[in-house]
Design an enzyme around this catalytic site. Sequence first.
Site, mmCIF file in Angstrom:
data_model
loop_
_atom_site.group_PDB
_atom_site.id
_atom_site.type_symbol
_atom_site.label_atom_id
_atom_site.label_comp_id
_atom_site.label_asym_id
_atom_site.label_seq_id
_atom_site.Cartn_x
_atom_site.Cartn_y
_atom_site.Cartn_z
ATOM 1 N N LYS A 80 0.856 -1.186 0.000
ATOM 2 C CA LYS A 80 0.000 0.000 0.000
ATOM 3 C C LYS A 80 0.891 1.234 0.000
ATOM 4 O O LYS A 80 2.023 1.189 0.491
ATOM 5 C CB LYS A 80 -0.871 0.008 1.262
ATOM 6 C CG LYS A 80 -2.081 0.879 1.193
ATOM 7 C CD LYS A 80 -3.325 0.086 0.834
ATOM 8 C CE LYS A 80 -4.567 0.927 0.896
ATOM 9 N NZ LYS A 80 -5.789 0.135 0.753
ATOM 10 N N GLY A 180 -20.120 7.074 7.096
ATOM 11 C CA GLY A 180 -19.405 7.525 5.893
ATOM 12 C C GLY A 180 -20.197 7.114 4.670
ATOM 13 O O GLY A 180 -20.469 5.924 4.481
ATOM 14 N N VAL A 181 -20.618 8.111 3.884
ATOM 15 C CA VAL A 181 -21.343 7.752 2.645
ATOM 16 C C VAL A 181 -20.573 8.305 1.442
ATOM 17 O O VAL A 181 -21.076 9.084 0.660
ATOM 18 C CB VAL A 181 -22.824 8.213 2.618
ATOM 19 C CG1 VAL A 181 -23.729 7.105 3.084
ATOM 20 C CG2 VAL A 181 -23.070 9.464 3.447
ATOM 21 N N VAL A 184 -17.650 4.238 -1.781
ATOM 22 C CA VAL A 184 -18.140 2.862 -1.622
ATOM 23 C C VAL A 184 -19.552 2.866 -1.045
ATOM 24 O O VAL A 184 -20.469 2.226 -1.583
ATOM 25 C CB VAL A 184 -17.204 2.046 -0.698
ATOM 26 C CG1 VAL A 184 -17.792 0.672 -0.426
ATOM 27 C CG2 VAL A 184 -15.817 1.918 -1.307
ATOM 28 N N TYR A 186 -21.914 4.995 -0.910
ATOM 29 C CA TYR A 186 -23.011 5.487 -1.746
ATOM 30 C C TYR A 186 -23.609 4.318 -2.548
ATOM 31 O O TYR A 186 -24.830 4.127 -2.580
ATOM 32 C CB TYR A 186 -22.518 6.594 -2.695
ATOM 33 C CG TYR A 186 -23.533 6.959 -3.740
ATOM 34 C CD1 TYR A 186 -24.647 7.722 -3.393
ATOM 35 C CD2 TYR A 186 -23.419 6.508 -5.056
ATOM 36 C CE1 TYR A 186 -25.618 8.029 -4.339
ATOM 37 C CE2 TYR A 186 -24.382 6.811 -6.005
ATOM 38 C CZ TYR A 186 -25.470 7.574 -5.646
ATOM 39 O OH TYR A 186 -26.432 7.870 -6.573
HETATM 40 N N1 LIG Z 1 -12.792 2.510 -2.646
HETATM 41 C C1 LIG Z 1 -12.617 1.202 -2.609
HETATM 42 O O1 LIG Z 1 -12.797 0.492 -3.599
HETATM 43 C C2 LIG Z 1 -12.217 0.557 -1.301
HETATM 44 C C3 LIG Z 1 -12.312 1.234 -0.116
HETATM 45 N N2 LIG Z 1 -12.013 0.591 1.058
HETATM 46 C C4 LIG Z 1 -12.124 1.295 2.318
HETATM 47 O O2 LIG Z 1 -13.472 1.737 2.510
HETATM 48 C C5 LIG Z 1 -13.465 2.988 3.200
HETATM 49 C C6 LIG Z 1 -14.217 4.028 2.364
HETATM 50 O O3 LIG Z 1 -13.573 4.161 1.112
HETATM 51 P P1 LIG Z 1 -14.115 5.180 0.007
HETATM 52 O O4 LIG Z 1 -15.593 5.140 -0.025
HETATM 53 O O5 LIG Z 1 -13.348 4.889 -1.215
HETATM 54 O O6 LIG Z 1 -13.606 6.536 0.608
HETATM 55 P P2 LIG Z 1 -14.300 7.984 0.517
HETATM 56 O O7 LIG Z 1 -13.255 8.945 0.952
HETATM 57 O O8 LIG Z 1 -14.953 8.187 -0.794
HETATM 58 O O9 LIG Z 1 -15.454 7.864 1.609
HETATM 59 C C7 LIG Z 1 -15.216 7.936 2.967
HETATM 60 C C8 LIG Z 1 -16.278 8.848 3.546
HETATM 61 O O10 LIG Z 1 -16.149 8.829 4.962
HETATM 62 C C9 LIG Z 1 -16.345 10.155 5.440
HETATM 63 N N3 LIG Z 1 -15.737 10.271 6.750
HETATM 64 C C10 LIG Z 1 -14.427 10.415 7.089
HETATM 65 N N4 LIG Z 1 -14.296 10.479 8.414
HETATM 66 C C11 LIG Z 1 -15.536 10.354 8.938
HETATM 67 C C12 LIG Z 1 -16.058 10.346 10.248
HETATM 68 N N5 LIG Z 1 -15.279 10.472 11.320
HETATM 69 N N6 LIG Z 1 -17.389 10.193 10.414
HETATM 70 C C13 LIG Z 1 -18.214 10.076 9.341
HETATM 71 N N7 LIG Z 1 -17.775 10.108 8.087
HETATM 72 C C14 LIG Z 1 -16.469 10.227 7.878
HETATM 73 C C15 LIG Z 1 -15.722 11.041 4.378
HETATM 74 O O11 LIG Z 1 -16.228 12.347 4.441
HETATM 75 C C16 LIG Z 1 -16.130 10.314 3.096
HETATM 76 O O12 LIG Z 1 -17.354 10.765 2.570
HETATM 77 C C17 LIG Z 1 -11.995 3.317 3.460
HETATM 78 O O13 LIG Z 1 -11.617 2.825 4.720
HETATM 79 C C18 LIG Z 1 -11.251 2.542 2.383
HETATM 80 O O14 LIG Z 1 -9.921 2.231 2.727
HETATM 81 C C19 LIG Z 1 -11.650 -0.718 1.089
HETATM 82 C C20 LIG Z 1 -11.574 -1.427 -0.057
HETATM 83 C C21 LIG Z 1 -11.762 -0.833 -1.355
HETATM 84 C C1 LIG Z 2 -9.072 -0.026 -3.615
HETATM 85 C C2 LIG Z 2 -8.514 -1.310 -4.058
HETATM 86 C C3 LIG Z 2 -8.371 -1.323 -5.524
HETATM 87 C C4 LIG Z 2 -7.298 -1.797 -3.421
HETATM 88 C C5 LIG Z 2 -7.081 -1.472 -1.991
HETATM 89 O O1 LIG Z 2 -6.159 -0.757 -1.685
HETATM 90 C C6 LIG Z 2 -7.986 -1.973 -0.955
HETATM 91 O O2 LIG Z 2 -8.737 -2.918 -1.174
HETATM 92 O O3 LIG Z 2 -7.954 -1.432 0.156
#
Ligand SMILES: NC(=O)C1=CN([C@@H]2O[C@H](COP(=O)(O)OP(=O)(O)OC[C@H]3O[C@@H](n4cnc5c(N)ncnc54)[C@H](O)[C@@H]3O)[C@@H](O)[C@H]2O)C=CC1
Ligand SMILES: CC(C)CC(=O)C(=O)O
Length: 367
Positions: A80, A180-181, A184, A186
């Site tokens: 990572k 957190g919306v 993912v 959403y």
């Molecule tokens: N995007 C992906 O494909 C993957 C994401 N993840 C994990 O899933 C989680 C979300 O990822 P994404 O949706 O991509 O990130 P993102 O940044 O789009 O969404 C995270 C949301 O959480 C909110 N947030 C942050 N701190 C907060 C708090 N204290 N209380 C409430 N809301 C809060 C942010 O404002 C944001 O809207 C992360 O931990 C990420 O590492 C894991 C695997 C794959």
């Molecule tokens: C967002 C993925 C493509 C890879 C990753 O870093 C994860 O699953 O946390």
Amino acid sequence: MELFKYMETYDYEQVLFCQDKESGLKAIIAIHDTTLGPALGGTRMWMYNSEEEALEDALRLARGMTYKNAAAGLNLGGGKTVIIGDPRKDKNEAMFRAFGRFIQGLNGRYITAEDVGTTVADMDIIYQETDYVTGISPEFGSSGNPSPMTAYGVYRGMKAAAKEAFGSDSLEGKVIAVQGVGNVAYHLCRHLHEEGAKLVVTDINKEAVARAVEEFGAKAVDPNDIYGVECDIFAPCALGGIINDQTIPQLKAKVIAGSANNQLREARHGDIIHEMGIVYAPDYVINAGGVINVADELYGYNRERAMKKVEQIYDNIEKVFAIAKRDNIPTYVAADRMAEERIETMRKARSQFLQNGHHILSRRRGR
Ligand SMILES: NC(=O)C1=CN([C@@H]2O[C@H](COP(=O)(O)OP(=O)(O)OC[C@H]3O[C@@H](n4cnc5c(N)ncnc54)[C@H](O)[C@@H]3O)[C@@H](O)[C@H]2O)C=CC1
Ligand SMILES: CC(C)CC(=O)C(=O)O
């Protein structure tokens, strides 16, 4: 932190500190274990309070990727990157070009993708400098944003967890609290809404909350109130470490199933929720949809094939529950056992000497 001591304790292979003064790049690439293949894991850009905090995050997330990729049945190791900076203010093209060159210098030992704070557009810039990036635009024959597939995998895994806790995998009428919306969650909320679940959401971003309220009829609560919501399922989909001494006493949910990486602040928190009878779907098993999707690019991307594999997250979660019951252990330990057993078995199966080594990367098409 005593870095080498830490690396030895958790058996890390390599940590790289990458700096480019002109663009302001400050990145840490952590490669945990490449027994199964090159390390694949996303790049997170975040406003860390200190370099120590960034390093710790990179290390924890990289190790999580080793377990995630192994448990998902991928022939990939774990790594990572974290980039220190504000993703809304500090990004520039030169930064991602410089970062791409650092990745290229690793010659395939590490492949990157999106994570919190980085986007498909950033991956497209990195792609100008290296072959070892996934999650780039579909125009390049790639899979694009991994978040919808991550969400689909979480949805499937949540159904398996619901079956374990409630005897049925239907989510209709279930109250689900989503922390957190973002990208993912959403898409996760869309699946849940379509199945008739009742959503309670929170986010520090008011627009993200407003969208979920408007599109899915979700009820909004303040960020600090999400843990104590009367609900059936708690879905942590923001950042890690949120299952801890302060939050556990507030929890009302019977199931924890969400996308966030490293949900347990410490291993002992997994023991506590186990003793409370909460069904925990281990984070790296349930959130593997995104990495399964981008990993498919290494074979020449096929969405249908990737989706079938993501659907199997349901079965993977069931497997974890079965091991937990068989060995009378918490589910987070069962997941580790499943991943470690696969790594050990493959280490032995791939132990003979080969002149040029071999991996799917050497057959990678379309690049
Ligand atoms: N995007 C992906 O494909 C993957 C994401 N993840 C994990 O899933 C989680 C979300 O990822 P994404 O949706 O991509 O990130 P993102 O940044 O789009 O969404 C995270 C949301 O959480 C909110 N947030 C942050 N701190 C907060 C708090 N204290 N209380 C409430 N809301 C809060 C942010 O404002 C944001 O809207 C992360 O931990 C990420 O590492 C894991 C695997 C794959
Ligand atoms: C967002 C993925 C493509 C890879 C990753 O870093 C994860 O699953 O946390």
